[in-house]
Scaffold this active site. Sequence first.
Site, PDB file in Angstrom:
ATOM      1  CG  ASN A 294      11.302 -17.256   0.930  1.00 50.55           C
ATOM      2  OD1 ASN A 294      10.892 -16.565   0.281  1.00 50.55           O
ATOM      3  ND2 ASN A 294      10.929 -16.794   2.922  1.00 50.55           N
ATOM      4  CE  LYS A 295       8.390 -11.359   0.235  1.00 48.18           C
ATOM      5  NZ  LYS A 295       8.404  -9.952  -0.516  1.00 48.18           N
TER       6      LYS A 295
ATOM      7  NE  ARG B 121       7.492  -8.814  -6.864  1.00 51.17           N
ATOM      8  CZ  ARG B 121       7.592  -8.970  -6.004  1.00 51.17           C
ATOM      9  NH1 ARG B 121       6.535  -9.968  -5.621  1.00 51.17           N
ATOM     10  NH2 ARG B 121       8.211  -8.796  -4.652  1.00 51.17           N
TER      11      ARG B 121
ATOM     12  CG  ASP C 177      10.643 -15.392  -3.571  1.00 51.90           C
ATOM     13  OD1 ASP C 177       9.931 -14.477  -4.230  1.00 51.90           O
ATOM     14  OD2 ASP C 177      10.948 -15.311  -2.440  1.00 51.90           O
TER      15      ASP C 177
ATOM     16  CD  GLN D 124       3.928 -10.341   1.142  1.00 50.29           C
ATOM     17  OE1 GLN D 124       4.398 -10.088   2.362  1.00 50.29           O
ATOM     18  NE2 GLN D 124       4.443 -10.381   0.198  1.00 50.29           N
TER      19      GLN D 124
ATOM     20  N   GLY E 280       4.395 -14.123  -5.253  1.00 50.58           N
ATOM     21  CA  GLY E 280       5.260 -15.952  -5.195  1.00 50.58           C
ATOM     22  C   GLY E 280       5.502 -16.118  -6.251  1.00 50.58           C
ATOM     23  CB  ALA E 281       9.045 -17.715  -6.371  1.00 49.01           C
TER      24      ALA E 281
HETATM   25  O1  MRU Z   1       7.001 -10.359  -3.096  1.00 50.82           O
HETATM   26  P1  MRU Z   1       5.971 -11.934  -2.822  1.00 50.82           P
HETATM   27  O2  MRU Z   1       5.047 -11.273  -2.640  1.00 50.82           O
HETATM   28  O3  MRU Z   1       6.038 -12.241  -4.466  1.00 50.82           O
HETATM   29  O4  MRU Z   1       7.372 -13.023  -1.966  1.00 50.82           O
HETATM   30  C1  MRU Z   1       7.912 -13.994  -2.669  1.00 50.82           C
HETATM   31  C2  MRU Z   1       7.486 -14.935  -1.822  1.00 50.82           C
HETATM   32  O5  MRU Z   1       6.088 -15.160  -2.029  1.00 50.82           O
HETATM   33  C3  MRU Z   1       7.499 -15.141  -0.750  1.00 50.82           C
HETATM   34  O6  MRU Z   1       9.264 -14.826  -0.782  1.00 50.82           O
HETATM   35  C4  MRU Z   1       7.670 -17.122  -0.587  1.00 50.82           C
HETATM   36  O7  MRU Z   1       8.040 -17.228   0.554  1.00 50.82           O
HETATM   37  C5  MRU Z   1       8.752 -17.358  -1.214  1.00 50.82           C
HETATM   38  S1  MRU Z   1       7.899 -17.784  -3.056  1.00 50.82           S
HETATM   39  C6  MRU Z   1       6.809 -18.820  -2.995  1.00 50.82           C
END
Ligand code: MRU
Length: 356
Positions: free
Chosen positions: A248-249, A91, A238, A197, A52-53
């Site tokens: 975003n995801k 990452r 992100d 997630q 998560g960012a």
């Molecule tokens: O790959 P992750 O679990 O680190 O993904 C990032 C995220 O949590 C999401 O993309 C989220 O929707 C935005 S960041 C809080």
Amino acid sequence: MNIEGVHHRTVRLDGRTVLLIDQPLLPHQFRIAEMGDHRATAEAIRTMVVRGAGAIGATGACGMAQAALEAPEIGFHDYVSAAANFLRETRPTAQNLFYGINTVLEAIAAQGDHLAAAREAAVAAANAVCDDDAACCEAIGQHGKGLILDGMQVNTHCNAGWLAFVDWGSALSPIYAAHRDGRRVHVWVDETRPRGQGAMLTAFELGQEGVDHSVIADNATGWLMKQGRIQLTIVGSDRIAANGDVANKIGTYSSAVCAKANGVPFYVAAPTTTIDPNCPTGGDIPIEERSGDEVGFTWGWSDDGVFARVRTIPPKGTRCRNPAFDVTPAELIAGIITEKGIVPASREGIASVARR
Ligand code: MRU
């Protein structure tokens, strides 16, 4: 936010140790993972023990504080800058990671060769990044809660709650604030293949906070929108480009297209630390591709209590691909909820809230 009534932060620096809620174990088991040095902290980011960012941004900052505390007197600055590179390589997509690392690096550099002061400044800067993340997310809740009317059904994708930040979360913060104000809200939680997630983390968080919710397969979202059963979507981000495009995801873009087609307002919630003024458009955002094994296998409990990795649906030997993020163009976004208020997803809107 609370787990079984006890307040926890997702990320914390305790002396030379970084404490993280061990996310892959949730919702089955709650454990705090202890990272003893910056290399272990980097590994926790890479393997998504923390994700998560905002959470990985805070963890990157804490990893830099560890590096400053570990660094020898001779070669101090070389050690610290090698640690920054090591942490950066974990990452590629979340802007907050680079923000967290650079903030601590700048605090160290400002002390020149006064090494005791540099170590102290690194710890103070890492703690400030954590506190700022929590405060921004709380403010996002206050700015965004007015979008959620009593009885609304809201959709979200992935986990952009307090587990994805130090506290409160981005997309879920307005939901928590509205719920605490007494408004009834139902959340449709996208499962979020392949890492799950939504099903694992967002459902866990909402359950702990007592918010009514249902988990749905990612491909059910468009149909629920078409039936009028989703009145609002809020997702996290992100990285936000200077023109308002949002990474975003993976799966976010498809939801945004369906939202547009069905007249559902599609909001993005993020602290301004997620804005990258050096990315002119979404096309410039680096998109992480993770191992295809995350698509071909998953972890879970069997009925007889064994926690195991199992093959999902693809036949053995099938190639699986795993782009982890996508980019939603600004024109599909109704607004961006930041700690400074809700702004349009446009070059002007982003410039009005971006940090220097
Ligand atoms: O790959 P992750 O679990 O680190 O993904 C990032 C995220 O949590 C999401 O993309 C989220 O929707 C935005 S960041 C809080």
